[in-house]
Design a protein around this motif. Structure first.
Motif, PDB file in Angstrom:
ATOM      1  N   GLN A 344      33.992  41.947  48.817  1.00 44.47           N
ATOM      2  CA  GLN A 344      34.316  40.722  49.563  1.00 44.47           C
ATOM      3  C   GLN A 344      35.168  39.781  48.715  1.00 44.47           C
ATOM      4  OE1 GLN A 344      30.518  39.071  50.574  1.00 44.47           O
ATOM      5  NE2 GLN A 344      30.000  40.682  52.032  1.00 44.47           N
ATOM      6  N   LEU A 345      34.788  39.617  47.460  1.00 49.31           N
ATOM      7  CA  LEU A 345      35.516  38.700  46.578  1.00 49.31           C
ATOM      8  C   LEU A 345      36.926  39.202  46.297  1.00 49.31           C
ATOM      9  CD1 LEU A 345      32.649  37.782  44.087  1.00 49.31           C
ATOM     10  CD2 LEU A 345      33.579  36.358  45.916  1.00 49.31           C
ATOM     11  N   VAL A 346      37.101  40.543  46.297  1.00 51.42           N
ATOM     12  CA  VAL A 346      38.451  41.094  46.178  1.00 51.42           C
ATOM     13  C   VAL A 346      39.274  40.722  47.406  1.00 51.42           C
ATOM     14  CG1 VAL A 346      39.804  43.235  46.133  1.00 51.42           C
ATOM     15  CG2 VAL A 346      37.788  43.002  44.676  1.00 51.42           C
ATOM     16  N   GLU A 355      37.885  43.900  38.136  1.00 53.13           N
ATOM     17  CA  GLU A 355      36.699  43.053  37.977  1.00 53.13           C
ATOM     18  C   GLU A 355      35.586  43.500  38.921  1.00 53.13           C
ATOM     19  OE1 GLU A 355      34.130  40.116  36.581  1.00 53.13           O
ATOM     20  OE2 GLU A 355      35.991  40.952  35.742  1.00 53.13           O
ATOM     21  N   ALA A 356      35.944  43.959  40.114  1.00 52.70           N
ATOM     22  CA  ALA A 356      34.928  44.451  41.047  1.00 52.70           C
ATOM     23  C   ALA A 356      34.166  45.623  40.444  1.00 52.70           C
ATOM     24  CB  ALA A 356      35.580  44.855  42.367  1.00 52.70           C
ATOM     25  N   VAL A 357      34.884  46.522  39.766  1.00 52.46           N
ATOM     26  CA  VAL A 357      34.223  47.660  39.125  1.00 52.46           C
ATOM     27  C   VAL A 357      33.310  47.178  38.004  1.00 52.46           C
ATOM     28  CG1 VAL A 357      34.618  49.744  37.736  1.00 52.46           C
ATOM     29  CG2 VAL A 357      36.018  49.310  39.759  1.00 52.46           C
ATOM     30  N   THR A 526      35.477  51.985  48.153  1.00 58.23           N
ATOM     31  CA  THR A 526      36.554  51.213  47.510  1.00 58.23           C
ATOM     32  C   THR A 526      36.367  51.184  45.998  1.00 58.23           C
ATOM     33  OG1 THR A 526      36.856  49.807  49.451  1.00 58.23           O
ATOM     34  CG2 THR A 526      37.611  48.930  47.347  1.00 58.23           C
ATOM     35  N   ILE A 527      35.147  50.909  45.563  1.00 57.21           N
ATOM     36  CA  ILE A 527      34.900  50.783  44.129  1.00 57.21           C
ATOM     37  C   ILE A 527      34.959  52.134  43.437  1.00 57.21           C
ATOM     38  CG2 ILE A 527      33.056  50.248  42.475  1.00 57.21           C
ATOM     39  CD1 ILE A 527      32.452  47.780  44.194  1.00 57.21           C
ATOM     40  N   MET A 528      34.420  53.183  44.068  1.00 52.02           N
ATOM     41  CA  MET A 528      34.453  54.509  43.446  1.00 52.02           C
ATOM     42  C   MET A 528      35.889  55.008  43.288  1.00 52.02           C
ATOM     43  SD  MET A 528      31.400  55.316  42.602  1.00 52.02           S
ATOM     44  CE  MET A 528      31.727  57.005  42.120  1.00 52.02           C
TER      45      MET A 528
END
Length: 865
Positions: A344-346, A355-357, A526-528
């Motif tokens: 969400q913050l991305v 940073e999300a990772v 998304t993160i993976m």
């Protein structure tokens, strides 16, 4: 001499090492111009000095107290117009409820009268005084807190806290003071400065309280950090119905959804909200109760989230319509919320994908892969509470922390059921599968701690009447006794009687190739994807069967890092190994090998087909030999009673001949291959022929338990001849699992094309531990005493085993610059160990198929941290 005390105007959020999380964030909010009561922070350096020699920086504290008094226009404990302060802990890492807090310091028999005049409210003043004695008595003077609780319960006689009068609280002060006198042989201290000094020392001491030590161990927080102490001017939420205290989150810490989340309690002070002693109202209700404070709070929450670029957890007090901010921190959240909030913050442009990772962890991903309750299970809902921390937990109901720990140690699944939890329940919460309380909300102690630990939690199930002493709870006419099985759903808040069936999580379904498309799965995807693009480490799987190999590929493995061929000789094939061991002639031995070879070839063909061109590292047989032989006692009895066959008698002779005092250090690995002619050759030929028949197969042959290069050279030469005869290429390397191999890695690398660290055995041999024998024998004691922060079989011992690995990496690559390096012990799926493998320059990690996604994520994080 270093500065040991800081005013709130002197710090900022980047000084957490020194000021602790609470002090650093109070300073940051002060700098942002938010309404923060004045105060100062005594640093964690002062705590470490106190733990060394018992000293506190009295002069600096005195100077800052004078500044605080000047700012407030009041003196601490002044009889006419008293300044009151709170003394609160605040370590670098959030440890909710684990350390101590004392409120209303400065009250005594004289200053309470001044507080009456100052506030114009006699009931409030005496309530504040009894709270001080109760907190101080329990926290500072180490008096059993139940004595105070029993006294107030007797006084209430069925009434609520709000029904008590000024006269009731005045009477309670007298009762509490008598408890202090009776239990400690001295009067409650009347000197305000003595109160403050003793409270500061008590907070320092609480750093090493059993529950704080246990929590640090659970969360892997270093034990030598110490805690800062914050001394803050008191503001009061218990001045009437136009006052109150609350906790707020800028997003839902359970799901990550945006909105207004939190709890509020009118006419309450300090810890009342998180303690769960009265049920709160939702934060949204504050809009009707106090519209002005609510609007101001919403503005501040938006400002803090934008400033910290993350979910913020906020504590606030309203004093007669005036809003005060008492604390903020980056809020604890469930694993699912962590992934959703990061993406969400991305999308909101506050952080980037790197940073999300960094914001999520492999441990959190592992939590999301646990099963959940089936949608159509048909069980009737017994009651509902607040969905405080998601997950599906099934177990026997227990009503005390001690009982939970006791039954869990026996291997039983339990659900800890309490009216509300306290920090003293931590051991039981760790032991339990889930936590159920009848009081408290999403910001109660149970909810906050459970979320931090990834435990399923349902709070505030008001229909439940908990009778802990009798060991039961009731819901209407239904009675649930200790030992009855219940199921709790932390995602919906539902509580069920009996066992509810569980199904795979949507995140596992996503990895299996069946994504659901919901927000959580999209966030994980998304993160993976981004983590995979950033990581340098390959991630392989430990797999011995085609099914395991296929699952590993679905989960993202880039090959097999360990195929344990000894697992292929169990079951019906065990008799063939017995024939090999019993062979008395070369012909008999070859016949046994000829029977095994086609079976092995089929095994390897299945793996090559499943991996479809990805590398497959096959470890030649490495069992303690006794695993393939019958039990010596059973055989002896069978033969002695005349029931044994001729083969049984021959087996007994073989077992007696091959019996070892310590099989794990005996005839196994490369030693077995050198002693039993043809065994390794049979396996190598099976590998080679299976690889030749499989298009694009990439076999890597691993020789186990090598301690000297000469052992490897002998096996390697025979293997190369067989590979050349079949016309197949394969890398030949070794498993580094003997300390001598690590220390002579330069020599061994001259004969090996790859190393794979077998850290399970390397840990055993480095520590001198037999894992199977010691974990249940004394590891619990070692963890309790702080000798281990975490089991060395769970997370790599960097200082010992890790140092050996570093030596092997440096010397191995010096001798052979292109040496391929990996790890295949189960440490390869441990997040902290994966990061260590990245740091020392390994090429890949290998772990069980289920842990492959965790290792992929941590490998990506390691490249960004």
């Amino acid at each position: 001499m270093p500065k040991l005390v800081y005013d709130f105007t002197e710090g900022n959020k980047d000084l957490k090492d020194l000021l602790g999380g609470k002090g650093a964030n109070l300073a940051e909010m002060t700098n942002l111009g938010l309404p923060v009561p004045p105060g100062f922070t005594i640093t964690s350096e002062a705590c470490r000095a106190y733990m060394d020699d018992g000293s506190v920086p009295a002069e600096e504290i005195g100077t800052h107290l004078e500044k605080l008094e000047a700012a407030m226009g009041k003196k601490l404990g002044d009889p006419d117009d008293p300044l009151l302060v709170s003394v609160r802990s605040g370590a670098k890492f959030s440890m909710p409820g684990m350390m101590e807090t004392v409120l209303n310091i400065g009250l005594n028999d004289r200053s309470v009268q001044g507080l009456v005049r100052q506030a114009g409210d006699e009931r409030f003043a005496w309530d504040s005084y009894r709270r001080l004695i109760q907190m101080f008595g329990k926290t500072v003077m180490d008096i059993d807190g139940d004595l105070f609780e029993q006294a107030i319960d007797e006084l209430k006689d069925g009434r609520t806290d709000l029904d008590l009068t000024a006269a009731d609280f005045r009477s309670l002060v007298g009762t509490y003071k008598e408890i202090v006198r009776r239990e400690k042989g001295r009067d409650f201290p009347e000197d305000p400065k003595e109160q403050m000094e003793l409270a500061i020392k008590a907070v320092f001491d609480s750093w090493n309280a059993p529950r704080a030590i246990l929590y640090r161990r659970q969360e892997r927080i270093p034990s030598d950090l110490g805690t800062a102490v914050n001394v803050v001017a008191m503001v009061f939420g218990n001045l009437g119905m136009d006052s109150g205290t609350g906790v707020a989150f800028t997003r839902d810490p359970a799901t990550g959804h945006q909105g207004v989340y939190g709890d509020y309690l009118q006419n309450a002070q300090g810890e009342d909200v998180v303690a769960g002693i009265r049920n709160t109202v939702p934060l949204q209700d504050l809009q009707e109760i106090d519209p002005h404070s609510y609007a101001e709070l919403m503005e501040i929450m938006a400002k803090l989230e934008g400033h910290y670029r993350d979910l913020c957890d906020i504590e606030f007090t309203i004093e007669r319509g005036k809003l005060w901010m008492l604390q903020t921190r980056v809020g604890k959240r469930t694993a699912g919320a962590a992934f959703c909030i990061a993406t969400q913050l991305v999308e909101e442009g506050l952080i980037d994908l790197d940073e999300a990772v960094r914001r999520v962890t492999g441990d959190q991903l592992a939590q999301l892969m646990f099963p959940r309750f089936a949608d159509d299970h048909g069980n009737t809902v017994l009651t509902r509470g607040m969905n405080a921390s998601p997950g599906a937990a099934v177990g026997r109901a227990v009503f005390s922390s001690a009982r939970a720990a006791e039954l869990a140690a026996q291997g039983q699944d339990v659900i800890l059921v309490r009216r509300e939890t306290t920090p003293d329940d931590l051991a039981g919460m760790i032991a339990a599968r889930g936590v159920l309380t009848s009081r408290g909300g999403k910001t109660s102690h149970a909810a906050v701690v459970a979320r931090g630990m990834g435990k399923t939690c349902v709070c505030g199930a008001e229909e439940i009447e908990v009778d802990a002493k009798a060991g039961r709870f009731t819901v209407g006419d239904v009675v649930v006794e200790e030992g009855d099985v219940i199921s709790i759903d932390g995602g919906t808040g539902c509580v069920y009687l009996g066992e509810v069936p569980v199904v795979a999580s949507p995140v596992v379904e996503y990895f299996e190739g069946n994504p659901s498309g919901d927000e959580l799965v999209r966030a994980v995807d998304t993160i993976m994807r981004h983590a995979d693009g950033r990581r340098r480490l390959d991630v392989r799987a430990n797999a011995d069967t085609p099914d395991d190999a296929a699952r590993a590929r679905r989960f993202g493995a880039s090959g097999i890092g360990l195929c344990r061929t000894e697992h292929m000789f169990l079951g019906d094939r065990r008799v063939l190994i017995e024939d090999l061991i019993l062979a008395e002639t070369a012909e008999e031995r070859q016949a046994a090998l000829d029977a095994l070879e086609p079976l092995q070839k089929a095994d390897f063909a299945g793996l090559f087909a499943a991996m479809n061109g990805l590398p497959v590292t096959i470890r030649l047989i490495d069992p303690p030999l006794h695993e393939f032989l019958p039990d010596i006692i059973d055989l002896s009895v069978k033969v002695a009673t005349g029931k044994g066959t001729k083969k049984d008698r021959r087996l007994l002779e073989a077992v007696q001949r091959l019996h070892e005092q310590n099989p794990m250090l005996g005839l196994r690995g490369v030693r077995l291959g050198l002693v039993v002619p043809g065994l390794f050759a049979m396996q190598v030929r099976a590998i080679a022929e299976a690889a030749k028949a499989a298009e694009g197969a990439r076999p890597e042959i691993m020789i186990p338990l090598v301690g000297a290069v000469q052992e490897l050279e002998s096996v390697r030469e025979e293997a190369r001849q067989i590979l050349a005869e079949v016309g197949v290429e394969a890398l030949i390397g070794t498993m580094i699992e003997v300390p001598r191999a690590a220390l002579t890695a330069g020599q061994i690398a001259e004969a090996a094309e790859f190393f794979s660290f077998g850290t399970n055995d390397l840990t055993q041999m480095t520590w001198g531990f037999s894992r199977d024998d010691v974990e249940s024998a004394f590891f619990g004691t070692y963890l309790d005493k702080g000798i281990f922060g975490v089991s060395p079989f769970e997370s790599l011992d960097r200082d010992g085993v890790g140092r050996l690995m570093k030596v092997a990496v440096v010397e191995g690559r010096k001798a052979r610059p292109g040496l391929k390096l990996g790890i295949c012990g189960e440490h390869g799926g441990d997040p902290a160990s994966v990061r260590f493998c990245h740091e020392i320059g390994l090429d890949y990690v290998s772990c069980s198929p289920f842990r492959v996604p965790v290792a992929r994520l941590e490998a990506g994080r390691a490249a960004l941290l």
